[in-house]
Scaffold this motif. Structure first.
Motif, mmCIF file in Angstrom:
data_model
loop_
_atom_site.group_PDB
_atom_site.id
_atom_site.type_symbol
_atom_site.label_atom_id
_atom_site.label_comp_id
_atom_site.label_asym_id
_atom_site.label_seq_id
_atom_site.Cartn_x
_atom_site.Cartn_y
_atom_site.Cartn_z
ATOM 1 N N GLN A 10 0.820 -1.204 0.000
ATOM 2 C CA GLN A 10 0.000 0.000 0.000
ATOM 3 C C GLN A 10 0.855 1.255 0.000
ATOM 4 N N LEU A 11 0.365 2.248 -0.724
ATOM 5 C CA LEU A 11 0.882 3.606 -0.634
ATOM 6 C C LEU A 11 -0.080 4.373 0.265
ATOM 7 N N GLY A 13 -1.136 8.222 2.316
ATOM 8 C CA GLY A 13 -0.957 9.659 2.431
ATOM 9 C C GLY A 13 -0.164 10.024 3.673
ATOM 10 N N HIS A 65 4.154 9.169 -7.860
ATOM 11 C CA HIS A 65 2.745 9.045 -7.479
ATOM 12 C C HIS A 65 2.512 9.923 -6.257
ATOM 13 N N GLU A 67 -0.049 10.593 -3.157
ATOM 14 C CA GLU A 67 -1.116 9.894 -2.445
ATOM 15 C C GLU A 67 -1.609 10.727 -1.266
ATOM 16 N N THR A 68 -2.937 10.822 -1.143
ATOM 17 C CA THR A 68 -3.535 11.537 -0.011
ATOM 18 C C THR A 68 -4.247 10.593 0.947
ATOM 19 N N THR A 70 -5.161 6.083 0.751
ATOM 20 C CA THR A 70 -4.448 4.812 0.638
ATOM 21 C C THR A 70 -4.647 4.261 -0.765
ATOM 22 N N HIS A 71 -3.669 3.525 -1.241
ATOM 23 C CA HIS A 71 -3.720 3.014 -2.615
ATOM 24 C C HIS A 71 -3.053 1.647 -2.661
ATOM 25 N N GLU A 76 -5.335 -1.356 -9.224
ATOM 26 C CA GLU A 76 -5.880 -0.310 -10.075
ATOM 27 C C GLU A 76 -6.897 -0.750 -11.123
#
Length: 341
Positions: A10-11, A13, A65, A67-68, A70-71, A76
């Motif tokens: 995960q990425l 914020g 990227h 991120e603000t 979670t990603h 995607e």
């Protein structure tokens, strides 16, 4: 030996948690991976972001990227405008003992029961952005080796028999998240043995409800598996409690998944035990086979006529809708059906 973030790294914020220790593998939503690598340029992925600034920037030699929130990297395809990030988790070393984790010393002689009890009463650390109760214990459970994790969860099970409601609640919170952890299979026996105490003891943070309400919610998490892995003692106890009107709102849905025949045999009794379940049970009746709906709804209407008629009106299309309404109390066909019974 290394472990990787699952199901994908995960990425996160800047207001979410990006651990600094190499052993911190992803174990919950909003735990960022700190060992990302790009397969295209071969570089490690770097990041920067200050808490309170919302945005965290990730970059390698070939892409970046922002991120603000979670990603999930690799998640995607379901996005409306997918971003083709190919970064991957390069792995995290196992947590090795002895170690001091958030001020708590862990070693070969650690008393896991004492660690668990102390953490329940006061968490040594709560990761920012992690919306879980007993997050520190859940994190520790995932960081430890399989053998030590089992020892920890078994020790947490013993807290279910404590006299301090805070310890009991903490153990229940842990097993709400880790429903398959060793010791969770003892929850049904524990609720059976302490049912009166649970019913009489207010929840420490919500005195208007009893600990039994909390325990039953955890019991029902044991019923999420409906195959051979289902917890049979938990199912038997859930049925017993349901007949006493005790259970979460979707008790009927859970029991339908496990034993449809039992549910419909006892549907009227369940509504009488807990009238708040009437609408849910009526809705479930409208979702059954067309050949069985008339009988199910007519039986239910003997104890909850308004719920039965509402479910039919809202869920069944014409012409079947009117046919069913006519069969229910107050309907034109009710008398005719009674004569043929």
């Amino acid at each position: 030996m290394t472990r990787k973030c699952r199901p994908q790294p995960q990425l996160v914020g800047a207001d979410y948690w990006l651990p600094v220790e190499a052993f911190e593998v992803g174990w919950a939503v909003a735990v960022g991976c700190n060992n990302l690598r790009c397969p295209d340029c071969g570089e490690a992925v770097r990041s920067d972001g200050q808490p309170g600034r919302t945005v965290r920037r990730y970059w390698c030699a070939c892409q970046q990227h922002l991120e603000t929130w979670t990603h999930w990297v690799g998640g995607e395809p379901e996005d409306l405008y997918p971003e083709k990030l190919r970064w991957y988790c390069a792995g995290h070393p196992n947590l090795t003992l002895p170690v001091v984790l958030d001020g708590v010393r862990l070693d070969a002689g650690t008393d896991w029961g004492a660690v668990a009890a102390a953490a329940v009463l006061e968490e040594p650390f709560h990761p920012p952005g992690i919306d879980l109760r007993q997050a520190w214990l859940v994190r520790l459970y995932h960081l430890l080796s399989r053998e030590r994790a089992a020892a920890l969860s078994t020790a947490i099970t013993e807290l279910l028999y404590a006299t301090d409601p805070r310890l009991v609640t903490g153990a229940l919170d842990f097993f709400t998240t880790e429903r398959k952890a060793p010791g969770a299979e003892r929850i049904a026996a524990m609720v059976t043995a302490r049912r009166d105490w649970f019913a009489e003891t207010p929840h420490p943070s919500t005195p208007s409800v009893s600990l039994l309400d909390d325990a039953v919610l955890v019991l029902h998490t044991r019923l999420l598996a409906t195959d051979r892995a289902a917890d049979r003692p938990a199912l038997a106890l859930a049925k017993e409690l349901a007949l006493a009107g005790v259970g979460p709102y979707d008790t009927a849905g859970t029991l339908l998944d496990h034993d449809p025949k039992w549910l419909w045999t006892n549907a009227s009794a369940l509504v009488q035990a807990n009238p708040e379940w009437a609408d849910r049970i009526a809705y479930l009746a409208t979702q059954q086979r067309a050949s069985t709906r008339p009988g199910l709804l007519r039986d239910l209407a003997t104890v909850a006529p308004a719920a039965a008629r509402k479910a039919v009106t809202e869920r069944i299309p014409e012409p079947e809708r009117q046919q069913l309404l006519d069969l229910l109390p107050g309907g034109d066909a009710e008398a005719d059906l009674n004569e043929t019974d």
